[in-house]
Design a protein around this motif. Structure first.
Motif, mmCIF file in Angstrom:
data_model
loop_
_atom_site.group_PDB
_atom_site.id
_atom_site.type_symbol
_atom_site.label_atom_id
_atom_site.label_comp_id
_atom_site.label_asym_id
_atom_site.label_seq_id
_atom_site.Cartn_x
_atom_site.Cartn_y
_atom_site.Cartn_z
ATOM 1 N N ASN A 8 -4.962 -0.084 0.682
ATOM 2 C CA ASN A 8 -5.410 -1.279 -0.032
ATOM 3 C C ASN A 8 -4.677 -1.264 -1.364
ATOM 4 N N ALA A 9 -4.053 -2.373 -1.721
ATOM 5 C CA ALA A 9 -3.336 -2.483 -2.991
ATOM 6 C C ALA A 9 -3.967 -3.595 -3.821
ATOM 7 N N LEU A 10 -4.264 -3.290 -5.067
ATOM 8 C CA LEU A 10 -4.801 -4.272 -6.004
ATOM 9 C C LEU A 10 -3.761 -4.460 -7.101
ATOM 10 N N ILE A 11 -3.162 -5.656 -7.141
ATOM 11 C CA ILE A 11 -2.048 -5.937 -8.041
ATOM 12 C C ILE A 11 -2.556 -6.768 -9.210
ATOM 13 N N SER A 12 -2.266 -6.299 -10.429
ATOM 14 C CA SER A 12 -2.728 -7.006 -11.626
ATOM 15 C C SER A 12 -1.536 -7.488 -12.443
ATOM 16 N N ASP A 42 -10.903 -12.686 -9.992
ATOM 17 C CA ASP A 42 -10.668 -12.027 -11.283
ATOM 18 C C ASP A 42 -9.208 -12.103 -11.731
ATOM 19 N N GLY A 43 -8.356 -12.803 -10.968
ATOM 20 C CA GLY A 43 -6.951 -12.982 -11.345
ATOM 21 C C GLY A 43 -6.000 -11.980 -10.721
ATOM 22 N N THR A 44 -6.519 -11.023 -9.958
ATOM 23 C CA THR A 44 -5.660 -10.062 -9.282
ATOM 24 C C THR A 44 -5.312 -10.557 -7.883
ATOM 25 N N VAL A 45 -4.399 -9.861 -7.237
ATOM 26 C CA VAL A 45 -4.064 -10.097 -5.837
ATOM 27 C C VAL A 45 -4.397 -8.803 -5.095
ATOM 28 N N GLU A 46 -5.059 -8.938 -3.955
ATOM 29 C CA GLU A 46 -5.432 -7.787 -3.143
ATOM 30 C C GLU A 46 -4.725 -7.870 -1.800
ATOM 31 N N ALA A 47 -4.269 -6.724 -1.305
ATOM 32 C CA ALA A 47 -3.592 -6.688 -0.006
ATOM 33 C C ALA A 47 -3.945 -5.413 0.735
ATOM 34 N N VAL A 48 -3.907 -5.506 2.049
ATOM 35 C CA VAL A 48 -3.995 -4.329 2.909
ATOM 36 C C VAL A 48 -2.710 -4.282 3.715
ATOM 37 N N PHE A 49 -2.027 -3.142 3.662
ATOM 38 C CA PHE A 49 -0.791 -2.929 4.401
ATOM 39 C C PHE A 49 -1.010 -1.796 5.386
ATOM 40 N N ALA A 50 -0.643 -2.010 6.642
ATOM 41 C CA ALA A 50 -0.786 -0.969 7.663
ATOM 42 C C ALA A 50 0.443 -0.947 8.549
ATOM 43 N N ALA A 53 4.342 4.754 7.890
ATOM 44 C CA ALA A 53 4.157 5.204 6.506
ATOM 45 C C ALA A 53 5.329 4.838 5.596
ATOM 46 N N GLU A 54 6.543 4.995 6.077
ATOM 47 C CA GLU A 54 7.717 4.705 5.251
ATOM 48 C C GLU A 54 7.765 3.229 4.844
ATOM 49 N N GLN A 55 7.448 2.328 5.781
ATOM 50 C CA GLN A 55 7.462 0.902 5.470
ATOM 51 C C GLN A 55 6.296 0.524 4.546
ATOM 52 N N VAL A 56 5.135 1.144 4.746
ATOM 53 C CA VAL A 56 3.995 0.885 3.855
ATOM 54 C C VAL A 56 4.351 1.312 2.439
ATOM 55 N N ASP A 57 4.898 2.508 2.286
ATOM 56 C CA ASP A 57 5.293 2.995 0.961
ATOM 57 C C ASP A 57 6.337 2.093 0.320
ATOM 58 N N ASP A 58 7.296 1.615 1.120
ATOM 59 C CA ASP A 58 8.326 0.717 0.614
ATOM 60 C C ASP A 58 7.707 -0.601 0.138
ATOM 61 N N GLY A 74 0.263 -3.710 -12.976
ATOM 62 C CA GLY A 74 -0.097 -2.483 -12.278
ATOM 63 C C GLY A 74 -0.382 -2.717 -10.813
ATOM 64 N N VAL A 75 -0.281 -1.646 -10.040
ATOM 65 C CA VAL A 75 -0.606 -1.672 -8.613
ATOM 66 C C VAL A 75 -1.474 -0.448 -8.335
ATOM 67 N N ALA A 76 -2.752 -0.683 -8.064
ATOM 68 C CA ALA A 76 -3.681 0.402 -7.746
ATOM 69 C C ALA A 76 -3.775 0.515 -6.228
ATOM 70 N N VAL A 77 -3.514 1.702 -5.695
ATOM 71 C CA VAL A 77 -3.478 1.909 -4.245
ATOM 72 C C VAL A 77 -4.545 2.916 -3.838
#
Length: 94
Positions: A8-12, A42-50, A53-58, A74-77
Motif C-alpha cells: 500500500n502506498a500513500l503519496i503526499s 485528505d489530499g493524498t493519493v493511495e494505491a495498492v500495487f501487487a 517484487a521487482e516491478q512493485v519496487d520499480d 513523500g511516499v509511505a509504503v
C-alpha cells in the motif's frame, strides 16, 4: 521462483489535480501490476500495487517522481494483501 509482493502506498504533496491517478494506472499496467489507485479526501493519493517484487519496487520508486505536474512530498509504503483480480484500476475518492 517468481518473488511476488503487495504494498500500500500513500503519496503526499501536490498529487491531486495533476493527473496522478491516470499516470499511476498507465505506469502500473506497463509493469503488469494488479491493484488500484484513488484520491483521498485528505489530499493524498493511495494505491495498492501487487505483482512481481521487482516491478512493485520499480513502481514505488516511480511514485516518488509522479507525472510532470506533481510535486511529491513523500511516499509511505506498508505491506498489503494482494487485491483480487489481475488488473489495475482507478477507484473513486475515499
Amino acid at each position: 521462483m517468481n518473488d511476488t509482493k503487495a504494498v500500500n502506498a500513500l503519496i503526499s504533496g501536490k498529487v491531486q489535480g495533476v493527473w496522478y491517478r491516470a499516470w499511476t494506472v498507465d505506469e502500473a499496467r506497463k509493469r503488469g501490476l494488479a491493484g488500484w489507485v484513488r484520491n483521498r479526501k485528505d489530499g493524498t493519493v493511495e494505491a495498492v500495487f501487487a505483482g512481481p517484487a521487482e516491478q512493485v519496487d520499480d513502481m514505488v520508486q516511480a511514485c516518488h517522481q509522479g507525472p510532470p505536474l506533481a510535486k511529491v512530498a513523500g511516499v509511505a509504503v506498508t505491506p498489503a494483501s494482494s487485491p483480487h483480480g489481475e488488473s489495475f484500476e482507478q477507484r473513486s475518492t475515499y
